[in-house]
Design an enzyme around this catalytic site. Structure first.
Site, mmCIF file in Angstrom:
data_model
loop_
_atom_site.group_PDB
_atom_site.id
_atom_site.type_symbol
_atom_site.label_atom_id
_atom_site.label_comp_id
_atom_site.label_asym_id
_atom_site.label_seq_id
_atom_site.Cartn_x
_atom_site.Cartn_y
_atom_site.Cartn_z
ATOM 1 N N LEU A 81 27.509 49.314 -23.568
ATOM 2 C CA LEU A 81 26.304 49.059 -22.788
ATOM 3 C C LEU A 81 25.977 50.202 -21.840
ATOM 4 O O LEU A 81 24.816 50.474 -21.560
ATOM 5 C CB LEU A 81 26.463 47.763 -21.977
ATOM 6 C CG LEU A 81 26.580 46.468 -22.779
ATOM 7 C CD1 LEU A 81 26.798 45.293 -21.842
ATOM 8 C CD2 LEU A 81 25.345 46.248 -23.631
ATOM 9 N N MET A 86 33.512 55.801 -13.187
ATOM 10 C CA MET A 86 34.791 55.107 -13.169
ATOM 11 C C MET A 86 35.186 54.509 -14.509
ATOM 12 O O MET A 86 36.357 54.275 -14.761
ATOM 13 C CB MET A 86 34.755 53.994 -12.121
ATOM 14 C CG MET A 86 34.767 54.495 -10.694
ATOM 15 S SD MET A 86 36.268 55.423 -10.299
ATOM 16 C CE MET A 86 37.494 54.139 -10.427
ATOM 17 N N VAL A 89 31.246 50.274 -19.772
ATOM 18 C CA VAL A 89 30.914 48.855 -19.856
ATOM 19 C C VAL A 89 30.560 48.520 -21.300
ATOM 20 O O VAL A 89 29.728 49.191 -21.913
ATOM 21 C CB VAL A 89 29.749 48.494 -18.918
ATOM 22 C CG1 VAL A 89 29.450 46.997 -18.995
ATOM 23 C CG2 VAL A 89 30.068 48.894 -17.494
ATOM 24 N N GLU A 154 29.281 38.232 -16.586
ATOM 25 C CA GLU A 154 28.301 37.600 -17.470
ATOM 26 C C GLU A 154 27.449 38.683 -18.116
ATOM 27 O O GLU A 154 27.139 39.711 -17.516
ATOM 28 C CB GLU A 154 27.426 36.612 -16.710
ATOM 29 C CG GLU A 154 26.540 37.237 -15.648
ATOM 30 C CD GLU A 154 25.593 36.248 -15.015
ATOM 31 O OE1 GLU A 154 24.946 35.483 -15.762
ATOM 32 O OE2 GLU A 154 25.502 36.227 -13.777
ATOM 33 N N ASP A 199 24.911 51.160 -3.376
ATOM 34 C CA ASP A 199 24.286 51.945 -4.442
ATOM 35 C C ASP A 199 23.108 51.175 -5.046
ATOM 36 O O ASP A 199 22.973 51.072 -6.254
ATOM 37 C CB ASP A 199 25.308 52.290 -5.529
ATOM 38 C CG ASP A 199 24.825 53.427 -6.428
ATOM 39 O OD1 ASP A 199 23.949 54.203 -6.001
ATOM 40 O OD2 ASP A 199 25.319 53.529 -7.568
ATOM 41 N N ASN A 204 20.322 49.423 -11.139
ATOM 42 C CA ASN A 204 21.251 48.351 -10.809
ATOM 43 C C ASN A 204 20.548 47.009 -10.598
ATOM 44 O O ASN A 204 21.120 46.087 -10.029
ATOM 45 C CB ASN A 204 22.066 48.706 -9.562
ATOM 46 C CG ASN A 204 23.222 49.640 -9.892
ATOM 47 O OD1 ASN A 204 23.684 49.679 -11.028
ATOM 48 N ND2 ASN A 204 23.679 50.389 -8.902
#
Length: 738
Positions: A81, A86, A89, A154, A199, A204
């Site tokens: 995704l 870091m 995903v 989720e 952030d 986001n």
């Protein structure tokens, strides 16, 4: 042949050992392999066509990394995704709970740095303290397997705000305000749990595709506000580095990122609202340092030169959210949400769509406003716990006329932000009363130059509106010819003027093709070189209604048939969504069915004869129709028999535009409503057909039609819900029809 010398055999052995396929699927696949003897790419395509594995899984199996696709014996990785500093995903399937999830794995090479591992553990701890909230992504699990740390969240099937604005352009005011309002409610919930996001940015914030609440994601930079902070033990960032994104960073976060509170997130969310409304970051700069300096020294950006339709109060709100000093902003995200509420679309009756979720700090039961259906929450007299009380905005009139259609404001709006100097200089380590930034931000305009300032603002506004109108008139950049990710070749057509319809002297002429009239089709636009195939349809839709596919030996390259008009449009919609972010994707373009005018223009390819190849056409070589030996347009051997199914796409001679099977094979849906008299008063410039009807246009004829019924001008109408094993479709990629 040994598996070492046979990549296909090695791939099959990897499939057997990984457990991704059932025993029945493996037996079926092996039977197909034994019969077809495919190479590795063909085998991979077949597995994908059957929907057994994703493209990502197939690649990992081929690379011998199938074992890594199952995490903790429970989570089966499906796709990537996203990726950050870091970790990565994944979209994964929770085999225990039977649901799709998002799984974040920290990079193994990062674990050699204890601070990186500590930062990941801190993220998990912070997220784990959050209770469930509709506007915050939910954390479901977290653990460590070997040297891999992961957390499970989720899965949200949606698009982040960056991609949404990039694809659609600046959003309508009610939609943008509603997205930010919901994000503010999620931020309020996080702050009540002692979290600062740090952030906040458009990427986001996730907007679900199928509706539902906006989600605030990636609290990966959050830090527990109440945690002890000795000199080294909890300082995750290195000295001199800034946590956050320069485009949306609060001034105080640029100075000392570890001591900020939720008001820094409010600043970033205000900048995100500016982006959603304009498509631009608040400040432009050649590098991050220049952007940070502008956040600290320049006034909040003006909104109305870029959005003349925005009410002045909304511009004032953005300036309030992005005030340089934290104490001059809203003191809690809830205050921000309430201030935006009047600019949001009204909720459906009884849905409570605007009601803040219950819980501490959210106030009493919502009340109904007489001007709009739905509910509006009122704030508590006291602010949310742990946050300073909202500071009133000095000098702003307590009552002012609200913009029509938005309802009354929930809170008084602040005064416009004073205009500090835009001088660029090196940031001092701390802000004090002697700080030149603070002195400039507290300065007020002298009374004398007010008229001069107003005149300058008027000139700037006029120039801004002119630039905005030029931007509106500019067309999106046009991509080059391309083959998309589904293997469809798209041919570029420049558009032009042609004579549509047929004269009554043309063999096969029918009354609904008259009168012949001049039509201009605007371009450029793209047309699929072939009709959509069974394989392409199944890969995208997951099913195939084709009747021809059930009797053909190799149906994947045959044109799909038995498709309704609605299903063809749904295919286009899904393809548009799938292709977003591709190199050839352009804002305000989409895949869709061709208009009838676009179809005939593409079919004729610059000719005025009955068919694109002249007065007649050769059966099998130039077109697939039903030869009977009597049709004046056909050239066919008398011994040839009609085909039981359509022919594979791309086997006939293309027309001058490089398009195959425009005549015959399968008839093709168009977007227009069908009326027999449609040409009598048709538009001449880029026509889209009648405004309504009960049948949709079908063009091109099929393998069961005589040659005369496959002419360039031949047309008929079919109910959009009907299925016929002679009707399929091709697609265009073009600007959205307005």
């Amino acid at each position: 042949m040994s598996s070492a010398a046979d990549p296909t055999a090695t791939f099959f052995q990897n499939l057997q050992s990984c457990g991704l396929l059932t025993a029945a699927q493996l037996r079926e696949l092996w039977g197909w392999v034994a019969h077809q003897k495919p190479d590795l790419p063909t085998m991979a395509k077949e597995i994908s066509r059957r929907g057994w594995l994703t493209a990502f899984q197939i690649k990992e199996v081929a690379r011998g990394r199938a074992a890594a696709l199952l995490v903790a014996g429970r989570y089966r990785l499906l796709d990537v995704l996203g990726e950050g500093g870091m970790g990565r995903v994944y979209k994964a399937h929770d085999t225990k709970m039977g649901r799709d999830v998002a799984l974040k794995v920290i990079r193994k090479e990062k674990l050699v740095n204890p601070a990186a591992a500590g930062r990941f553990a801190q993220e998990i701890l912070a997220l784990g303290q959050l209770t469930k909230h509709p506007n915050v992504v939910e954390v479901l699990d977290a653990d460590q397997v070997g040297d891999s740390h992961y957390c499970v969240m989720e899965y949200i099937d949606g698009s982040d705000l960056t991609r949404t604005v990039r694809d659609r352009g600046p959003l309508p005011i009610p939609e943008a305000c509603e997205i930010i309002r919901q994000a503010a409610l999620g931020l309020q919930h996080a702050s009540e749990s002692g979290l600062v996001h740090r952030d906040i940015k458009p990427s986001n914030i996730i907007v679900p595709r199928a509706g539902g609440p906006v989600k605030l994601v990636d609290l990966g930079l959050a830090r527990l506000m109440g945690a002890p902070a000795d000199e080294d033990s909890h300082r995750i960032t290195q000295e001199g580095f800034v946590i956050g994104t320069p485009d949306f960073l609060a001034p105080e976060q640029a100075r000392d990122p570890m001591s900020v509170d939720v008001r820094a997130d409010i600043y970033a969310l205000g900048g995100t609202l500016f982006y959603a409304l304009t498509g631009r970051a608040p400040y432009e700069g050649g590098n991050p340092t220049e952007k940070l300096l502008k956040h600290c020294t320049e006034p909040p950006p003006p909104l109305r030169p870029l959005r003349p339709d925005a009410p002045p109060q909304l511009e004032h709100l953005i300036h309030w959210f992005m005030a340089k000093r934290p104490e001059d902003r809203p003191q809690a995200p809830l205050h921000m949400a309430l201030a935006l509420q009047p600019f949001c679309p009204p909720p459906a009756p009884g849905t409570g769509a605007f009601a803040a979720p219950g819980g501490a700090g959210y106030g009493p039961a919502p009340v109904r406003h007489p001007r709009a259906s739905g509910t509006y929450p009122l704030p508590h007299a006291a602010p949310a716990r742990g946050l300073p009380r909202a500071r009133p905005s000095p000098g702003y009139p307590p009552a002012y006329p609200h913009p029509p259609g938005y309802g009354p404001p929930a809170l008084p709006l602040p005064p416009p932000e004073p205009s500090p100097s835009n001088q660029v200089f090196k940031l001092p380590p701390q802000a004090t009363d002697r700080d030149p930034i603070r002195r400039r931000s507290e300065a007020r305009f002298p009374v004398g130059p007010v008229l001069v300032a107003l005149g300058a603002l008027f000139v700037v506004a006029v120039i801004g509106i002119a630039v905005y109108r030029l931007l509106l008139q500019s067309q999106p950049a046009v991509p080059e010819p391309f083959t998309n990710t589904s293997g469809m070749k798209l041919v570029r057509l420049e558009g032009g003027t042609f004579r549509m319809g047929s004269p009554d002297t043309e063999p096969g002429h029918r009354p609904d093709e008259a009168p012949v009239h001049e039509v201009t089709v605007r371009g450029p636009f793209f047309v699929s070189a072939t009709e959509i195939t069974n394989g392409q349809y199944f890969k995208l839709m997951g099913s195939n209604p084709s009747k021809g596919a059930k009797i053909a030996a190799r149906p994947e390259h045959l044109p799909v048939d038995n498709v309704t008009w609605d299903e063809a449009n749904e295919f286009c919609r899904k393809l548009t969504e799938k292709e977003r972010g591709s190199p050839w994707a352009r804002k305000n373009w989409e895949y869709r069915l061709p208009t009838e005018a676009e179809w005939e223009y593409a079919c004729r390819a610059g000719t005025a004869t009955p068919v694109a190849f002249g007065e007649r056409m050769v059966f099998g070589n130039q077109a697939v129709f039903k030869p009977d030996g009597t049709d004046p347009l056909e050239i066919a051997d008398e011994t040839l028999r009609p085909l039981p199914v359509p022919q594979e796409t791309g086997k006939t001679e293309p027309n001058k535009f490089g398009l195959y099977d425009m005549h015959g094979n399968v008839a093709e849906w168009c977007s227009d409503w069908y009326k027999s008299e449609a040409y009598r008063d048709a538009a001449k410039d880029n026509p889209t057909g009648p405004a309504d009807g009960d049948r949709r246009v079908v063009r091109g004829g099929s393998f069961r039609d005589a040659a005369s019924l496959t002419r360039s001008a031949a047309r008929t109408g079919v109910r959009p819900t009907d299925r016929h094993d002679t009707i399929g479709f091709r697609i265009v990629y073009a600007p959205v029809v307005k």
